[in-house]
Design an enzyme around this catalytic site. Structure first.
Site, PDB file in Angstrom:
ATOM      1  N   ASP A  37      -3.735 -17.797  -2.178  1.00  0.00           N
ATOM      2  CA  ASP A  37      -2.842 -17.146  -1.003  1.00  0.00           C
ATOM      3  C   ASP A  37      -3.865 -17.540   0.039  1.00  0.00           C
ATOM      4  O   ASP A  37      -4.826 -17.938  -0.039  1.00  0.00           O
ATOM      5  CB  ASP A  37      -2.906 -15.581  -1.352  1.00  0.00           C
ATOM      6  CG  ASP A  37      -4.139 -14.923  -1.657  1.00  0.00           C
ATOM      7  OD1 ASP A  37      -5.333 -15.675  -1.789  1.00  0.00           O
ATOM      8  OD2 ASP A  37      -3.982 -13.807  -2.399  1.00  0.00           O
ATOM      9  N   ASP A  69      -5.123  -1.858  -5.482  1.00  0.00           N
ATOM     10  CA  ASP A  69      -3.915  -1.391  -5.719  1.00  0.00           C
ATOM     11  C   ASP A  69      -3.300  -2.084  -6.907  1.00  0.00           C
ATOM     12  O   ASP A  69      -2.070  -1.944  -7.281  1.00  0.00           O
ATOM     13  CB  ASP A  69      -2.991  -1.352  -4.553  1.00  0.00           C
ATOM     14  CG  ASP A  69      -2.742  -2.826  -4.050  1.00  0.00           C
ATOM     15  OD1 ASP A  69      -3.325  -3.732  -4.933  1.00  0.00           O
ATOM     16  OD2 ASP A  69      -1.859  -2.997  -2.966  1.00  0.00           O
ATOM     17  N   GLU A 119       1.815  -7.324  -4.035  1.00  0.00           N
ATOM     18  CA  GLU A 119       1.489  -5.875  -4.119  1.00  0.00           C
ATOM     19  C   GLU A 119       2.429  -4.888  -4.973  1.00  0.00           C
ATOM     20  O   GLU A 119       3.398  -5.393  -5.506  1.00  0.00           O
ATOM     21  CB  GLU A 119       1.744  -5.427  -2.636  1.00  0.00           C
ATOM     22  CG  GLU A 119       0.829  -6.174  -1.586  1.00  0.00           C
ATOM     23  CD  GLU A 119      -0.428  -5.615  -1.250  1.00  0.00           C
ATOM     24  OE1 GLU A 119      -1.111  -5.559  -2.429  1.00  0.00           O
ATOM     25  OE2 GLU A 119      -1.206  -5.814  -0.517  1.00  0.00           O
TER      26      GLU A 119
END
Ligand code: PGA
Length: 246
Positions: free
Chosen positions: A56, A124, A131
């Site tokens: 990324d 997370d 996400e």
């Protein structure tokens, strides 16, 4: 964690010098990269034919920004080994466009797919920047970062308002096509997400849980990250009794 993972990565490169490596950024792989640099210097571990694809990149930072993942990779690894610049691939975050995401996916395919993908895990539960609620079939695309991720990453920036809120990231589907995955996690802050990823239900709410569907994933964690694992004793038992049968 770093030492064990470096053995696996080095074996992979020695077995196939033209290995296509999927690389991660963040604090987690730093120890692994240092170990690989040591192996390059002391044993001549050869990266000259290795191809790399990073997971990324932030959107909106110029390539040479001190906090871009491009800068991170060159500073922490690429400038210290003999990988060829032409063999290095990092998504372009400076001028995001969807066609480039498709091109990134095609390029991975042209090189025959990723042989070994290194992954960290976000607090997370994300892998790359997938996400919570990211499709488990997702491909390289633009992603809006969660507030939690922005806060986690603020430690690298002078001011939280400078932390990018978007990233271009390989999708969960892209990552799942890697032939082998190596997921690393260390520290207390990773205990919760690593437990969800390994022992929780497979859910887009923890994109790392997709690894449960992957045929060849190795997870390496330290004691702190492992502390909530229900089957911890079993995993240690497996490790003590590991065979060379592949
Ligand atoms: P970290 O980040 O290695 O800096 O903890 C991991 C991630 O967000 O994937």
């Amino acid at each position: 964690m770093s030492h064990e993972s470096a053995i696996i990565v080095a074996d992979q490169i020695r077995t196939n010098p033209k290995t296509v490596l999927g690389l991660a950024t963040g604090s987690t792989p730093l120890g692994l990269y240092n170990e690989l640099i040591k192996l390059h210097n002391s044993e001549g571990l050869d990266f000259s034919n290795v191809i790399s694809f990073n997971l990324d990149e932030y959107v909106g930072l110029p390539k040479n920004h001190p906090q871009s993942y491009n800068t991170f990779m060159f500073k922490t690894l690429f400038s210290k080994i003999n990988i060829k610049q032409k063999n290095v691939h990092i998504p372009n975050g400076s001028s995001f466009n969807l066609k480039e995401c498709d091109k990134y996916e095609s390029l991975i395919k042209i090189y025959g797919g990723i042989d070994l993908q290194i992954l960290g895990i976000g607090s997370d539960g994300h892998i790359a920047f997938n996400e919570p609620s990211s499709s488990l079939g997702s491909r390289t695309r633009l992603k809006t970062l969660t507030e939690k991720t922005v806060n986690d990453n603020a430690r690298f920036f002078d001011n939280i308002s400078n932390v990018p809120k978007y990233a271009v990231t390989m999708g969960v589907g892209t990552i799942m096509e890697a032939r082998k995955i190596l997921l690393l996690a260390s520290g207390d802050s990773k205990a919760k997400p690593i437990t969800k990823a390994i022992e929780g239900p497979i859910s887009s709410m923890c994109s790392a849980s997709a690894i449960q569907m992957h045929p060849k994933t190795i997870v390496i964690v330290d004691e702190a990250a492992a502390k909530n694992l229900k089957e911890k004793d079993y995993y240690k038992w497996v490790y003590r009794n590991k065979t060379n049968i592949n």
